[in-house]
Each structure stands twice: as structure tokens, then as C-alpha cells.
Design a protein around this motif. Sequence first.
Motif: not given
Length: 526
Positions: A401-430
Amino acid sequence: MESLTKALRWRQSSLKPIQITNRSSIANHDATDEEQRPLSPAARLFHQPNFNIYIIAIIGFKNPINPRVAYEKLPQSLLKHPRFSSLQVVDDKNGGIMEWVPTTVNLNNHIIIPNIPQTLDSHDKFLEDYVYNLSKTSIDSSKPMWDLHLLNLKTLDAEAVGIFRIHHSLGDGTSLMSFLLACTRQIDNPDLVPTIPKKKDSNLGWFSSLRSGHEGPWWKRCFMAVCMVFWLVWNTLVDVGYIVATGLFLKDTETPMKAPAGVELNPKKIVYRTVSLDDMKLIKNAMNTTINDVAMGVTQAGLSQYLNRRYGEGKNSKGATEKKNNLPKKKIQLRSMLVVNVRPSSGIQELADMMEKNSEAKWGNWFGYVIFPFTIGIRDNPLDYVREAKATIDRKRHSLEALVSFSITAIVVKLFGIKALNTITRTTFFHSILIFSNLVGPQEEIEFYGHDMEFIAPTSYGHPHGMMINFQSYVNKKTIVLSVDENTIPDPQKLLDDIEASLKLIKEAVYSKGLVEEGISKATFT
């Protein structure tokens, strides 16, 4: 505290990295490969307006601080690392990518020595207010994003205090601890860097029985290997699906500990408490667990007691609040984002050794996260808190789980951009309640150029949670650090009381259940 508040700049709602069109205008000396690299997806994430996170390490010293030493020695230690002597800039000629660009560091802009009033009602309250006001501020991105505050302020725990603050884009907790080890020396052996206990467990540690030669015929070993791989894949798929569900709709129960939206912009009240690491080792050995299991179990017990009191507020008597079960009958879902180091081989000690020898090391933000569900409830047997935590952690160890969650950040940024990563990460954390971290520290007492350390208390602010809990070991001590939104957790000292009392109850239960003999030598528990 008015002069203190005026001296600290109010925190900005967002960082605006410097934009450059001519790299030579920033620095006129050659950059290493590390300095020329763009910021990682995680580092860029920490520059988003509502994910602007800073790390603070409060360090207690046994003797007064000599500021001159900091000016003389930091160029020989801290500034040798390129990230502490580089700007984070936006290169318009390269698609607006943020990069590390070396610069000349003026220590006068980074070392802060505040004026401390001669008469104070409480030195500890002054320190608490100072850190609280510090969490209202940000570091100007026109300079390397770190600063060091030196307070010759005698508290209950130390003769003086240093507060080291860095922007999270520079590195994670493992990076900072390794750098601390590389910059300090053992008090008893000044020529040696400190050491930390070797990490025995890993996410794949359960394959060790196969590598060491499992008893039985070859077909049985092959069958066991297939089963292990199947459970690893299955657990990982389930955990990743759980992360996705959390990001989309799965929220924790609304409790008095659930922070409202926008909490990341609020200042944080930071408090700490030091307990005995020997007590935690005693529990660990008696119950055949790990220190991390004990820390999670003690936290689970402390949170249960704290919530029980909060739910009992306003009832008829004090006894009804503190002794009876005031928790709702329905199950409380209370989850933590558990921060996990995902470096493939180097632990803190190996990373520190490489840095000491000026070798390449995996500095930066190499962490994933695991969603850890705390089981909230009032238990008749305090040992159940540790057993429940151990069962959950053992299950999580059999997952990537930890390794996949780390890898997802690079994938999301590459496909959708840093703003998308921010939205996904912040919502998940919140959608969870808190962040939890347990970091191992030096086994020996250490000093930084003649300044002996008493304790280390690291934490963060700027995260989208109402609370962060850090456990930090140092020699035979364990410091518990809370970083809380005071509107959500108005009485953090009481929560520390509950966690400390839970440790005592669990230790007493170890004795009463006969798991260890009363008065046994602490030296046995290492």
C-alpha cells in the motif's frame, strides 16, 4: 506576546516561487546534477496553496546556546547539502517547471535570535506561544526555505531550545533525521556519528522464511511462495481500493476530533511530552510486538479515553465523564494517515552514513502512506489496545500500500498535472482524522559542536487535519508531539495526559497479567 507576534510575519495563503528567465542571474557557480534536477511531484505538491506544509523540529539542549557556533559551523555542515543552499524557482523557458538553483546563503536571513523578556510568568508557555505564532508564518521563497530559531530560554525540560523549520519540499522526516545524525557526534565518542537501531521489519519481511530455507519438500515451498504472492497482491488491491474509496466518498465519523474544511490554513498549537522508552520496550518484549505496535496501541488507548471524556462533557458528574463509557453505541470510524519510508534499501542509519561520506543518498520526500484504522472503545483489558494495533499493522505489513501510494503521485502528475494531485491528496487526507508518524532516533546522547541535546520533538503544520501525532525516540526517551488545530482539540495537554496514562495502564497490565516479573532489570529489554 505582542512584540513576538509583530516580529513574526503572518503566514501567506500560498507560496509564489520565484520566476526566472536567466539562470545565471541567480547563481554564477556550477551546479551539481542534484541541483539541476526539477522538483519531485511530492515537493511540488507541498507548494500548493492548501497543501503548504512545514516541518518543525524543537530541540532541547542541556546547556545555553552560543549563537556564534551556529554561524561558524553551519557552513561546514548544513550548507554543504545543496537543498539548503538552493532556491526553488520556476523556469519559464522550461515549461514552468520548478527547479533547484544554487545561491549564496546569508545566514543572517536564516538564523533568528528573538528577544526574550526578562520577566515571564512561564518559560514553557512563552515557548508554546512562540511556536504557535511561528505556525502562522511562511518562509520567503526568495531564499532557501529553512530557518533556525535560537532561544536561550530555560524550560522544564531543557536549558535552551533550538527550533529548526524547513519547508516540506526540502525533504521528509527520514531525510532530516539522517542529516541530524550526520551533523552531530556522540558525546562519549566525539569522533563517531550517532547510531540508531537497525530496522528489522520490512513490508516483505514475511518472505524471509523462504529465503532462509523453509523446511519441507520443494512442492510445499513452491505452494507457500504462491500463497504469499497471492496474499500480497490481494491485500495490496484491497488497500489501494480503500484509498480510492476514501478519496471519493469514504469519510470518518463526525466526532469532536473531526476538523472542518480549511483547517490547513489555521495555525497549529504544538505541545510535547517525554515518556520512558524503556517502558515501551518492556511492553514490546512482554507481548512479542514492536515499538511501533506499542506506540499505535498506546495512541489508540489515549484517543479512546480522550473521546470518551469529550462525549461525556456536560453530564451530571465528573465520574460520569471520566469512568463511564460515554462513547456512541455505533462504531466510530477514526483513521490515520500513517507515514511510511519507502526507500528501497537505505534506512536512516545507512542514509546518514552515506551523507557523512559525501556519497549519493536518497534525500527528499520518499514516503508513502497507509490508511490505519484506530479501534475506538473502552477496553476492560488495556493490553487489547496493543493486540488490536498489532493485528492491523501485521496485516498492513503484508501489503504494498505505501509503495503504491508513493508511485501514484508521479503517475497522477504525469497524466493530469500537479493541481489534480493536490485535489486528490488533500481530499483523501481530509476524509481521515489525523496523521501519525513514529521515527527512531539516536541510541546515544549526541551533541552539536559542544551543545548537548536533551530531546528532539519534530512535527509539522499546514496539513489538512485537525491533529498530527509524532513519536520520536532519543536514547531511552520517547517524545510524543501533538500539532493540533486549537478549535478542534482545545485541550491538547489533556490528550497528552491520556496517552501517557494509557502507557502506564498497559505497563501495569503487563505486570498484573504475569507477562513479566515485577522489578525485572530494564537492561533485559533492548
